[in-house]
Enzyme design. Structure first.
Site, PDB file in Angstrom:
ATOM      1  N   GLY A   1       0.842  -1.192   0.000  1.00 49.38           N
ATOM      2  CA  GLY A   1       0.000   0.000   0.000  1.00 49.38           C
ATOM      3  C   GLY A   1       0.875   1.239   0.000  1.00 49.38           C
ATOM      4  O   GLY A   1       2.032   1.200  -0.442  1.00 49.38           O
ATOM      5  N   SER A   2       0.341   2.312   0.508  1.00 51.32           N
ATOM      6  CA  SER A   2       1.071   3.579   0.452  1.00 51.32           C
ATOM      7  C   SER A   2       2.224   3.592   1.458  1.00 51.32           C
ATOM      8  O   SER A   2       2.218   2.857   2.453  1.00 51.32           O
ATOM      9  CB  SER A   2       0.107   4.726   0.740  1.00 51.32           C
ATOM     10  OG  SER A   2      -0.466   4.548   2.017  1.00 51.32           O
TER      11      SER A   2
ATOM     12  N   VAL B   1       1.272   4.556   5.312  1.00 49.64           N
ATOM     13  CA  VAL B   1       0.649   3.479   6.088  1.00 49.64           C
ATOM     14  C   VAL B   1       1.651   2.335   6.294  1.00 49.64           C
ATOM     15  O   VAL B   1       1.795   1.791   7.395  1.00 49.64           O
ATOM     16  CB  VAL B   1      -0.628   2.959   5.385  1.00 49.64           C
ATOM     17  CG1 VAL B   1      -1.205   1.763   6.126  1.00 49.64           C
ATOM     18  CG2 VAL B   1      -1.669   4.067   5.290  1.00 49.64           C
ATOM     19  N   GLY B   2       2.381   2.002   5.231  1.00 53.99           N
ATOM     20  CA  GLY B   2       3.350   0.899   5.321  1.00 53.99           C
ATOM     21  C   GLY B   2       4.410   1.156   6.366  1.00 53.99           C
ATOM     22  O   GLY B   2       4.785   0.252   7.127  1.00 53.99           O
TER      23      GLY B   2
ATOM     24  N   GLU C   1       5.702  -3.513   0.696  1.00 58.03           N
ATOM     25  CA  GLU C   1       5.888  -2.918  -0.641  1.00 58.03           C
ATOM     26  C   GLU C   1       5.020  -1.678  -0.709  1.00 58.03           C
ATOM     27  O   GLU C   1       3.825  -1.742  -0.432  1.00 58.03           O
ATOM     28  CB  GLU C   1       5.522  -3.913  -1.741  1.00 58.03           C
ATOM     29  CG  GLU C   1       6.501  -5.061  -1.873  1.00 58.03           C
ATOM     30  CD  GLU C   1       7.926  -4.622  -2.142  1.00 58.03           C
ATOM     31  OE1 GLU C   1       8.128  -3.513  -2.686  1.00 58.03           O
ATOM     32  OE2 GLU C   1       8.846  -5.367  -1.773  1.00 58.03           O
TER      33      GLU C   1
ATOM     34  N   CYS D   1       1.428   0.461  -8.867  1.00 57.52           N
ATOM     35  CA  CYS D   1       2.611   0.938  -8.133  1.00 57.52           C
ATOM     36  C   CYS D   1       3.783   1.093  -9.084  1.00 57.52           C
ATOM     37  O   CYS D   1       4.663   1.920  -8.868  1.00 57.52           O
ATOM     38  CB  CYS D   1       2.961  -0.027  -7.012  1.00 57.52           C
ATOM     39  SG  CYS D   1       3.124  -1.722  -7.589  1.00 57.52           S
TER      40      CYS D   1
HETATM   41  P1  NAD Z   1      -3.361   2.429   1.406  1.00 57.86           P
HETATM   42  O1  NAD Z   1      -2.038   2.546   2.064  1.00 57.86           O
HETATM   43  O2  NAD Z   1      -4.331   3.510   1.583  1.00 57.86           O
HETATM   44  O3  NAD Z   1      -4.113   1.097   1.908  1.00 57.86           O
HETATM   45  C1  NAD Z   1      -3.459  -0.173   1.863  1.00 57.86           C
HETATM   46  C2  NAD Z   1      -4.111  -1.079   2.898  1.00 57.86           C
HETATM   47  O4  NAD Z   1      -3.832  -0.552   4.209  1.00 57.86           O
HETATM   48  C3  NAD Z   1      -5.634  -1.157   2.792  1.00 57.86           C
HETATM   49  O5  NAD Z   1      -6.056  -2.458   3.128  1.00 57.86           O
HETATM   50  C4  NAD Z   1      -6.092  -0.155   3.830  1.00 57.86           C
HETATM   51  O6  NAD Z   1      -7.398  -0.419   4.321  1.00 57.86           O
HETATM   52  C5  NAD Z   1      -5.041  -0.345   4.908  1.00 57.86           C
HETATM   53  N1  NAD Z   1      -4.888   0.829   5.762  1.00 57.86           N
HETATM   54  C6  NAD Z   1      -5.083   2.118   5.424  1.00 57.86           C
HETATM   55  N2  NAD Z   1      -4.831   2.930   6.468  1.00 57.86           N
HETATM   56  C7  NAD Z   1      -4.462   2.126   7.479  1.00 57.86           C
HETATM   57  C8  NAD Z   1      -4.066   2.358   8.827  1.00 57.86           C
HETATM   58  N3  NAD Z   1      -3.979   3.592   9.316  1.00 57.86           N
HETATM   59  N4  NAD Z   1      -3.737   1.300   9.606  1.00 57.86           N
HETATM   60  C9  NAD Z   1      -3.794   0.054   9.090  1.00 57.86           C
HETATM   61  N5  NAD Z   1      -4.160  -0.240   7.830  1.00 57.86           N
HETATM   62  C10 NAD Z   1      -4.490   0.780   7.023  1.00 57.86           C
HETATM   63  O7  NAD Z   1      -3.060   2.151  -0.149  1.00 57.86           O
HETATM   64  P2  NAD Z   1      -4.098   2.049  -1.348  1.00 57.86           P
HETATM   65  O8  NAD Z   1      -4.649   3.407  -1.635  1.00 57.86           O
HETATM   66  O9  NAD Z   1      -5.039   0.929  -1.147  1.00 57.86           O
HETATM   67  O10 NAD Z   1      -3.127   1.615  -2.548  1.00 57.86           O
HETATM   68  C11 NAD Z   1      -2.362   2.530  -3.263  1.00 57.86           C
HETATM   69  C12 NAD Z   1      -0.948   2.560  -2.743  1.00 57.86           C
HETATM   70  O11 NAD Z   1      -0.393   1.248  -2.754  1.00 57.86           O
HETATM   71  C13 NAD Z   1      -0.018   3.384  -3.625  1.00 57.86           C
HETATM   72  O12 NAD Z   1       0.852   4.110  -2.805  1.00 57.86           O
HETATM   73  C14 NAD Z   1       0.748   2.336  -4.412  1.00 57.86           C
HETATM   74  O13 NAD Z   1       1.997   2.750  -4.895  1.00 57.86           O
HETATM   75  C15 NAD Z   1       0.874   1.265  -3.400  1.00 57.86           C
HETATM   76  N6  NAD Z   1       1.140  -0.009  -4.023  1.00 57.86           N
HETATM   77  C16 NAD Z   1       2.396  -0.521  -3.943  1.00 57.86           C
HETATM   78  C17 NAD Z   1       2.698  -1.726  -4.562  1.00 57.86           C
HETATM   79  C18 NAD Z   1       4.075  -2.310  -4.486  1.00 57.86           C
HETATM   80  O14 NAD Z   1       4.214  -3.497  -4.734  1.00 57.86           O
HETATM   81  N7  NAD Z   1       5.090  -1.536  -4.179  1.00 57.86           N
HETATM   82  C19 NAD Z   1       1.703  -2.408  -5.263  1.00 57.86           C
HETATM   83  C20 NAD Z   1       0.422  -1.857  -5.321  1.00 57.86           C
HETATM   84  C21 NAD Z   1       0.139  -0.658  -4.699  1.00 57.86           C
END
Ligand code: NAD
Length: 505
Positions: A238-239, A242-243, A260, A294
């Protein structure tokens, strides 16, 4: 469980959302959640009650209870479950691909392709039993061998993003399971239906109760999983914000983490590149899946001798790029995942323009006054190209620096290859890069000089095969890479065994 799916031509129906805990599908007890079609205002794809913190605790307990039995199941048997699930996914690829397009917004062809990719990933890991399971070393002592064997970590928390609602979960859950772990999974709440489909396929394939648990709901559920004392490993995509927060929490308790995260991937076009190939690949990299990958190309670095020529060809190509309902087979690009995601990008474009970027194509308001050119609805955005002129503020322009996660390509010009590589590295992220050149010496320099986890030479920056490592450098990744042999590094730990029968005679 009802595995019968409506044919693609039937009128869409709203699917009832369910949680999957300890092998049972059950209604959540939290607030209501509806996943909606971003291309059609008001169409509800799936709806139901979200999971709660109590559900997380029950799911963790179910995963813990199943852990020992699943770890003791032979790898070939665990793999056979994945292979049967892959066959089920393949059989449903068209229907689930359509659901994916309706729920997430990518085109039907991309949706079907993603579902098929999930099956391919399950097949790859389903055959893990046929691969080496450890290593043997010689010993400095007579009559002894030293073995390195692998065991599962235990209970794995899986937190996944919206943009690949079945392929990314598959590439985490398949290795987690085949290496003998059990899973508690929280997908993005915008795409719960495809998560249910993957869990259904695994259940139908004979996965034991509790080996996979699915919780649908907000980010707070992810935090609850990460803070749970029963967690043995966390894999997140994810982003970056958050990660990093979840990684900090897990690593602070000694829980292994694989994360990731975001990207701001460059395509570099050198003066000797095949321009027709490069234009096509840059368009695909930047605008397929509405730029919501991503690994999407969001920065374009053009060397001066070909810059004007390249931009001319790029704009000509974009004039044929159709934006619209992703289930229409003539459409190249669907909506963003939601109106709010598109709204954030519109704001980003306006900010970038106010900071000195120039609009080359599209833009925040493109087509909004012309119903024929752009579909109605807040989630749609035109493919957009911005150019940031060279100057002291170029590096700080938001369109160059920040991840927009949409169909926006930001161009800068470089004098030569060396300058182009420097600009490519001018980012906090380091996921993927595409280099267009016919010069092998430039390719070899790029392999050494570019700070990225994935380098594509003469192909678009997006794309990943299940049998090779996937992941990023810098702020794009943390911990072991995903997929291929790299997955084993994360989902197992080793025991080094000094093996002797006693003093040799
Ligand atoms: P996001 O970070 O908003 O959410 C990812 C996950 O985390 C979701 O399940 C969400 O519900 C959960 N989440 C959100 N806030 C949280 C919190 N405070 N505590 C715990 N969990 C939480 O990301 P998104 O909008 O779903 O996806 C887009 C992002 O993911 C972009 O930044 C993109 O680059 C990244 N991404 C990276 C890869 C990679 O392999 N590097 C692949 C796909 C997407």
């Amino acid at each position: 469980m009802d595995m019968t799916k409506a044919p693609a031509t039937a009128p869409p129906r709203t699917v009832a959302l369910r949680q999957f805990i300890g092998g049972q599908w059950e209604e959540g007890t939290g607030p209501l959640l509806a996943s909606t079609n971003p291309a059609l205002d008001g169409e509800v794809v799936a709806a139901g009650a979200q999971a709660t913190a109590d559900d997380v605790d029950r799911a963790m307990a179910a995963a813990r209870a199943a852990a020992r039995g699943w770890a003791q199941t032979p790898m070939h048997e665990r793999g056979a479950v994945l292979l049967r699930a892959a066959a089920c996914i393949d059989a449903n690829a068209r229907d689930w691909g359509l659901e994916l397009a309706r729920e997430e917004g990518k085109t039907l062809a991309e949706g079907i392709g993603e579902v098929s990719r999930a099956a391919q990933i399950l097949r790859y890991f389903g055959n893990e039993g046929d691969r080496p399971a450890g290593e043997v070393f010689s010993s400095p002592r007579r009559g002894e061998r030293i073995l390195v064997t692998r065991k599962p970590l235990g209970v794995i928390g899986v937190v996944t993003p919206f943009n690949f609602p079945i392929a990314i979960p598959a590439w985490k859950i398949a290795p987690a399971l085949v290496f003998g772990n059990t899973v508690v999974w929280k997908p993005a709440s915008t795409v719960p239906l495809l998560a249910m489909r993957l869990a259904e396929a695994l259940q139908d394939a004979g996965l034991p109760d509790g080996a996979l648990n699915l919780l649908i709901g907000p980010g707070a559920l992810g935090t609850r999983i990460v803070e749970h004392p029963d967690l043995d490993g966390l894999t997140f995509t994810g982003s970056t914000g958050v990660g990093r927060e979840l990684s900090r929490k897990a690593a602070g308790r000694g829980v292994p983490v694989q994360a990731e995260m975001g990207g701001k991937n460059a395509a570099i076009v050198l003066a000797d590149a095949d321009l027709d190939l490069a234009v096509e690949q840059v368009v695909f990299g930047a605008f397929r899946s509405t730029g919501q990958k991503c690994t999407a190309t969001s920065r374009l670095i053009l060397t001066e001798p070909i810059a004007d020529e390249f931009l001319g060809r790029l704009l000509a190509r974009l004039k044929d790029w159709r934006v619209g309902d992703p289930t229409d087979p003539t459409v190249h690009m669907g909506p963003l995942v939601s109106g709010s995601a598109a709204g954030g990008i519109r704001t980003g474009i306006r900010t970038a323009l106010s900071q000195g970027a120039q609009l080359v194509y599209g833009g925040a308001e493109a087509g909004r006054d012309d119903g024929a050119a752009m579909p109605a609805g807040d989630s749609f955005l035109a493919p957009t190209v911005l150019e940031v002129p060279e100057g002291p503020a170029s590096a700080a322009n938001t369109a160059w620096r920040d991840e927009f996660f949409g169909p926006v390509l930001t161009v800068r010009r470089a004098a030569d290859a060396q300058e182009a590589f420097r600009l490519a590295n001018e980012s906090d992220f380091g996921l993927s890069c595409a280099l267009f050149t016919q010069d092998i010496t430039r390719v070899l320099s790029a392999m050494d000089d570019l700070d990225v986890g994935i380098l594509h030479v003469n192909s678009e920056s997006a794309g990943a095969d299940p049998h090779v490592p996937f992941g990023g450098a810098k702020k794009s990744g943390f911990g072991p890479k995903e997929q291929g042999g790299a997955a084993k590094e994360f989902f197992t730990h080793t025991t080094t065994v000094y093996l002797t029968g006693g003093i040799p005679g």
